[in-house]
Design an enzyme around this catalytic site. Structure first.
Site, PDB file in Angstrom:
ATOM      1  N   HIS A  52      -1.575  -3.806   1.648  1.00 27.80           N
ATOM      2  CA  HIS A  52      -0.825  -4.182   2.847  1.00 27.80           C
ATOM      3  C   HIS A  52      -1.208  -3.248   3.996  1.00 27.80           C
ATOM      4  O   HIS A  52      -1.908  -2.251   3.791  1.00 27.80           O
ATOM      5  CB  HIS A  52       0.687  -4.137   2.576  1.00 27.80           C
ATOM      6  CG  HIS A  52       1.215  -2.797   2.204  1.00 27.80           C
ATOM      7  ND1 HIS A  52       1.621  -2.470   0.931  1.00 27.80           N
ATOM      8  CD2 HIS A  52       1.390  -1.682   2.945  1.00 27.80           C
ATOM      9  CE1 HIS A  52       2.031  -1.223   0.913  1.00 27.80           C
ATOM     10  NE2 HIS A  52       1.897  -0.711   2.121  1.00 27.80           N
TER      11      HIS A  52
HETATM   12  P1  TYD Z   1       5.290  -1.671  -1.600  1.00 24.22           P
HETATM   13  O1  TYD Z   1       5.359  -0.954  -0.306  1.00 24.22           O
HETATM   14  O2  TYD Z   1       4.699  -3.032  -1.612  1.00 24.22           O
HETATM   15  O3  TYD Z   1       4.565  -0.758  -2.698  1.00 24.22           O
HETATM   16  P2  TYD Z   1       3.018  -0.327  -2.861  1.00 24.22           P
HETATM   17  O4  TYD Z   1       2.480  -0.057  -1.509  1.00 24.22           O
HETATM   18  O5  TYD Z   1       3.054   0.870  -3.688  1.00 24.22           O
HETATM   19  O6  TYD Z   1       2.302  -1.388  -3.600  1.00 24.22           O
HETATM   20  O7  TYD Z   1       6.756  -1.726  -2.211  1.00 24.22           O
HETATM   21  C1  TYD Z   1       7.015  -2.231  -3.509  1.00 24.22           C
HETATM   22  C2  TYD Z   1       8.480  -2.654  -3.564  1.00 24.22           C
HETATM   23  O8  TYD Z   1       9.337  -1.532  -3.368  1.00 24.22           O
HETATM   24  C3  TYD Z   1       8.867  -3.682  -2.509  1.00 24.22           C
HETATM   25  O9  TYD Z   1       9.731  -4.625  -3.135  1.00 24.22           O
HETATM   26  C4  TYD Z   1       9.654  -2.904  -1.499  1.00 24.22           C
HETATM   27  C5  TYD Z   1      10.222  -1.751  -2.283  1.00 24.22           C
HETATM   28  N1  TYD Z   1      10.310  -0.532  -1.485  1.00 24.22           N
HETATM   29  C6  TYD Z   1      11.547  -0.094  -1.036  1.00 24.22           C
HETATM   30  O10 TYD Z   1      12.599  -0.723  -1.284  1.00 24.22           O
HETATM   31  N2  TYD Z   1      11.609   1.062  -0.293  1.00 24.22           N
HETATM   32  C7  TYD Z   1      10.504   1.778   0.004  1.00 24.22           C
HETATM   33  O11 TYD Z   1      10.585   2.838   0.686  1.00 24.22           O
HETATM   34  C8  TYD Z   1       9.225   1.309  -0.445  1.00 24.22           C
HETATM   35  C9  TYD Z   1       7.957   2.044  -0.120  1.00 24.22           C
HETATM   36  C10 TYD Z   1       9.188   0.152  -1.196  1.00 24.22           C
END
Ligand code: TYD
Length: 137
Positions: A52
């Protein structure tokens, strides 16, 4: 925004025979105020995280333990960066598509972020990210 702005920042190290100490202060060692901290751990072998970009969020990523690779992409250029020490990290400016892979066993990826979690700040679709980059030129 360009991947050239995503730089490795060395952090202070207080060397001590009892164990080393590193610290990070908002707007001093990194160019933003820290509003949130999160970390990835217990990552299974072969897993990939990220995938992302953020519209406004700034982040600083540290390998607190073990190692992993971050692939950064500004829509024009891409670079793979290996992180494997807790006394430096990678600054990520907004509008950078990132993927994180090649996690070593037991690794911990800590992320300092400039704002609270906000799903509306994400681009989760690469084509939408590319279009936004091109529209901003
Ligand atoms: P995501 O940012 O997509 O993780 P990564 O970059 O590691 O793949 O987040 C994964 C899930 O966690 C998504 O459902 C949102 C949640 N999340 C939170 O609730 N708070 C946060 O601070 C973060 C970073 C993620």
């Amino acid at each position: 925004m360009s991947i050239e702005q995503c730089v490795i920042i060395d952090l202070p190290v207080i060397h001590d025979p009892r164990g080393n100490l590193t610290f990070i202060e908002s707007n001093r060692h990194i160019p933003f105020g820290i509003e949130r901290v999160y970390y990835l751990y217990d990552v299974p072998g072969g897993a990939e995280r990220g995938g992302h970009a953020h519209k406004k969020l700034q982040q600083f990523i540290i390998a607190m333990s073990g190692s992993f690779d971050i692939i950064i992409d500004d829509g024009f250029n891409k670079r793979r960066i290996h992180l494997n020490r807790s006394y430096y990290g990678l600054y990520l400016c907004p509008m950078i598509w990132r993927e994180i892979d090649n996690f070593s066993s037991g690794s911990v990826c800590m992320v300092l972020a400039s704002a609270s979690y906000d799903e509306s700040d994400y681009f989760r679709n690469y084509d939408e990210f590319l279009k936004a980059v091109q529209d901003s030129q």
